[in-house]
Design a protein around this motif. Structure first.
Motif, PDB file in Angstrom:
ATOM      1  N   GLY A  83      51.589  -1.020  75.206  1.00 57.55           N
ATOM      2  CA  GLY A  83      51.313   0.239  74.527  1.00 57.55           C
ATOM      3  C   GLY A  83      52.441   0.638  73.584  1.00 57.55           C
ATOM      4  N   ARG A  84      53.692   0.459  74.007  1.00 57.38           N
ATOM      5  CA  ARG A  84      54.823   0.761  73.144  1.00 57.38           C
ATOM      6  C   ARG A  84      54.820  -0.153  71.923  1.00 57.38           C
ATOM      7  N   SER A 161      66.465 -12.533  77.530  1.00 56.43           N
ATOM      8  CA  SER A 161      65.366 -11.647  77.150  1.00 56.43           C
ATOM      9  C   SER A 161      65.708 -10.943  75.852  1.00 56.43           C
ATOM     10  N   LEU A 162      64.673 -10.491  75.162  1.00 56.38           N
ATOM     11  CA  LEU A 162      64.837  -9.716  73.931  1.00 56.38           C
ATOM     12  C   LEU A 162      63.947  -8.485  74.052  1.00 56.38           C
ATOM     13  N   PHE A 163      64.539  -7.297  73.811  1.00 62.01           N
ATOM     14  CA  PHE A 163      63.787  -6.053  73.955  1.00 62.01           C
ATOM     15  C   PHE A 163      63.972  -5.161  72.737  1.00 62.01           C
ATOM     16  N   ALA A 164      62.861  -4.612  72.240  1.00 65.82           N
ATOM     17  CA  ALA A 164      62.935  -3.510  71.282  1.00 65.82           C
ATOM     18  C   ALA A 164      63.077  -2.249  72.119  1.00 65.82           C
ATOM     19  N   VAL A 165      64.126  -1.467  71.875  1.00 65.45           N
ATOM     20  CA  VAL A 165      64.466  -0.363  72.772  1.00 65.45           C
ATOM     21  C   VAL A 165      64.531   0.962  72.021  1.00 65.45           C
ATOM     22  N   GLY A 166      64.911   1.997  72.743  1.00 64.08           N
ATOM     23  CA  GLY A 166      65.029   3.317  72.144  1.00 64.08           C
ATOM     24  C   GLY A 166      63.679   3.962  71.949  1.00 64.08           C
ATOM     25  N   GLU A 174      61.292   7.951  64.272  1.00 66.83           N
ATOM     26  CA  GLU A 174      61.346   8.161  62.836  1.00 66.83           C
ATOM     27  C   GLU A 174      61.367   6.810  62.135  1.00 66.83           C
ATOM     28  N   GLU A 175      60.498   6.637  61.148  1.00 70.19           N
ATOM     29  CA  GLU A 175      60.336   5.344  60.490  1.00 70.19           C
ATOM     30  C   GLU A 175      61.644   4.850  59.890  1.00 70.19           C
ATOM     31  N   GLU A 176      62.436   5.771  59.283  1.00 68.79           N
ATOM     32  CA  GLU A 176      63.650   5.343  58.610  1.00 68.79           C
ATOM     33  C   GLU A 176      64.779   5.030  59.582  1.00 68.79           C
ATOM     34  N   ALA A 177      64.575   5.341  60.872  1.00 69.11           N
ATOM     35  CA  ALA A 177      65.627   5.112  61.861  1.00 69.11           C
ATOM     36  C   ALA A 177      65.816   3.634  62.164  1.00 69.11           C
ATOM     37  N   GLY A 178      64.850   2.811  61.847  1.00 68.93           N
ATOM     38  CA  GLY A 178      64.958   1.394  62.119  1.00 68.93           C
ATOM     39  C   GLY A 178      64.614   1.057  63.556  1.00 68.93           C
ATOM     40  N   ILE A 179      64.875  -0.182  63.933  1.00 63.97           N
ATOM     41  CA  ILE A 179      64.512  -0.685  65.261  1.00 63.97           C
ATOM     42  C   ILE A 179      65.737  -1.306  65.913  1.00 63.97           C
ATOM     43  N   ASP A 180      65.978  -0.935  67.160  1.00 60.50           N
ATOM     44  CA  ASP A 180      67.093  -1.493  67.921  1.00 60.50           C
ATOM     45  C   ASP A 180      66.585  -2.554  68.892  1.00 60.50           C
ATOM     46  N   PHE A 181      67.391  -3.599  69.064  1.00 60.89           N
ATOM     47  CA  PHE A 181      67.063  -4.664  70.004  1.00 60.89           C
ATOM     48  C   PHE A 181      68.197  -4.846  71.006  1.00 60.89           C
ATOM     49  N   TRP A 182      67.835  -5.096  72.246  1.00 55.76           N
ATOM     50  CA  TRP A 182      68.785  -5.604  73.229  1.00 55.76           C
ATOM     51  C   TRP A 182      68.613  -7.109  73.302  1.00 55.76           C
ATOM     52  N   VAL A 183      69.709  -7.840  73.133  1.00 57.71           N
ATOM     53  CA  VAL A 183      69.716  -9.289  73.293  1.00 57.71           C
ATOM     54  C   VAL A 183      70.422  -9.566  74.620  1.00 57.71           C
ATOM     55  N   VAL A 184      69.642  -9.867  75.647  1.00 62.22           N
ATOM     56  CA  VAL A 184      70.177 -10.014  77.001  1.00 62.22           C
ATOM     57  C   VAL A 184      70.594 -11.461  77.236  1.00 62.22           C
ATOM     58  N   LEU A 185      71.841 -11.654  77.675  1.00 63.07           N
ATOM     59  CA  LEU A 185      72.369 -13.001  77.889  1.00 63.07           C
ATOM     60  C   LEU A 185      73.427 -12.986  78.985  1.00 63.07           C
ATOM     61  N   PHE A 218      71.062  -5.035  66.444  1.00 62.13           N
ATOM     62  CA  PHE A 218      71.051  -5.822  67.662  1.00 62.13           C
ATOM     63  C   PHE A 218      72.277  -5.480  68.507  1.00 62.13           C
ATOM     64  N   PHE A 219      72.047  -5.386  69.824  1.00 60.33           N
ATOM     65  CA  PHE A 219      73.126  -5.111  70.759  1.00 60.33           C
ATOM     66  C   PHE A 219      73.120  -6.180  71.845  1.00 60.33           C
ATOM     67  N   LEU A 220      74.251  -6.869  72.011  1.00 59.07           N
ATOM     68  CA  LEU A 220      74.348  -7.880  73.054  1.00 59.07           C
ATOM     69  C   LEU A 220      74.529  -7.192  74.403  1.00 59.07           C
ATOM     70  N   VAL A 221      73.726  -7.599  75.371  1.00 55.76           N
ATOM     71  CA  VAL A 221      73.777  -7.016  76.709  1.00 55.76           C
ATOM     72  C   VAL A 221      74.047  -8.147  77.706  1.00 55.76           C
TER      73      VAL A 221
END
Length: 230
Positions: A83-84, A161-166, A174-185, A218-221
């Motif tokens: 759904g997200r 794993s890879l996650f779109a977060v926030g 907000e469309e202009e805010a962009g998309i954040d990802f967690w890159v889990v390793l 992208f944020f490394l987790v």
């Protein structure tokens, strides 16, 4: 449910449900324009790339105490994630949808002509259990003509794993805010040169997406640091 819980449950379910087949020969691609301008279909293909194997494992769970409740709970969580993702795709235009959908493949493969390509021995790429399904192949072939035949599966994927977060995919996003990802390793499994190479790859992908009009971060987790709430 957080990224680490998802990864642990996914692995456990796969073990209970039987071995997940390794990469198979790629099937014939759909027609030239099938699905690429269709947001729901492209979203479904991206969702299936990650959740398909887990859904299949759920269906193969053995009978026993708590198994039905577990399948129901994880099934509800998968519905929430889909759904997200569906909400996110509804907020993006066709060009941004294609950009977003290609991110996992760009982190998974290391091939000349793709953003983030590295010639070095320390090339760090690959997402565990990522399914490069036919529609995503078509998206890649459209954006990077002639490169599909050069893609090979990584022998040891570096990314758990890879996650779109926030707030991505929510009403308040907000469309202009962009998309954040967690890159889990697992940082301990990577050498310093490999970590540096992964950061360079991410920078290249962010730059490529920015030129196409979509802001990505992208944020490394690290799994251990996340467990310790660091």
């Amino acid at each position: 449910m957080n990224a680490l819980a998802e990864d642990s449950i996914a692995g456990w379910l796969r073990g209970l449900g039987g071995a997940v087949p390794g990469p198979q020969a790629r099937p014939a691609l759909p027609g030239p324009e099938v699905g690429l301008a269709d947001g729901p279909l492209l979203q479904s293909a991206l969702s299936g790339a990650f959740y398909g194997p887990l859904q299949a494992a759920l269906q193969r769970l053995p009978e026993g105490a708590g198994m039905s409740e577990l399948a129901t709970s994880v099934g509800h969580w998968l519905d929430f994630c889909r759904g997200r993702l569906r909400g996110l795709f509804e907020q993006l235009d066709d060009r941004d949808r294609l950009t977003f959908a290609l991110v996992p493949a760009l982190l998974h493969f290391n091939a000349q002509g793709l953003p983030g390509f590295s010639r070095g021995l320390d090339a760090c790429h690959g997402i565990r259990h990522f399914d490069f399904n036919p529609l995503l192949q078509r998206a890649c072939a459209r954006q990077f003509p002639g490169r599909l035949e050069t893609l090979t599966e990584p022998t040891t994927p570096a990314i758990r794993s890879l996650f779109a977060v926030g707030r991505a995919g929510t009403i308040g996003a907000e469309e202009e805010a962009g998309i954040d990802f967690w890159v889990v390793l697992d940082e301990l499994d990577l050498t310093a040169p490999q970590q540096a190479e992964l950061l360079d790859r991410i920078d290249s992908i962010e730059g490529w997406a920015a030129k196409r009009g979509l802001a990505l971060r992208f944020f490394l987790v690290d799994t251990e640091r996340a467990r310790e709430h660091d």
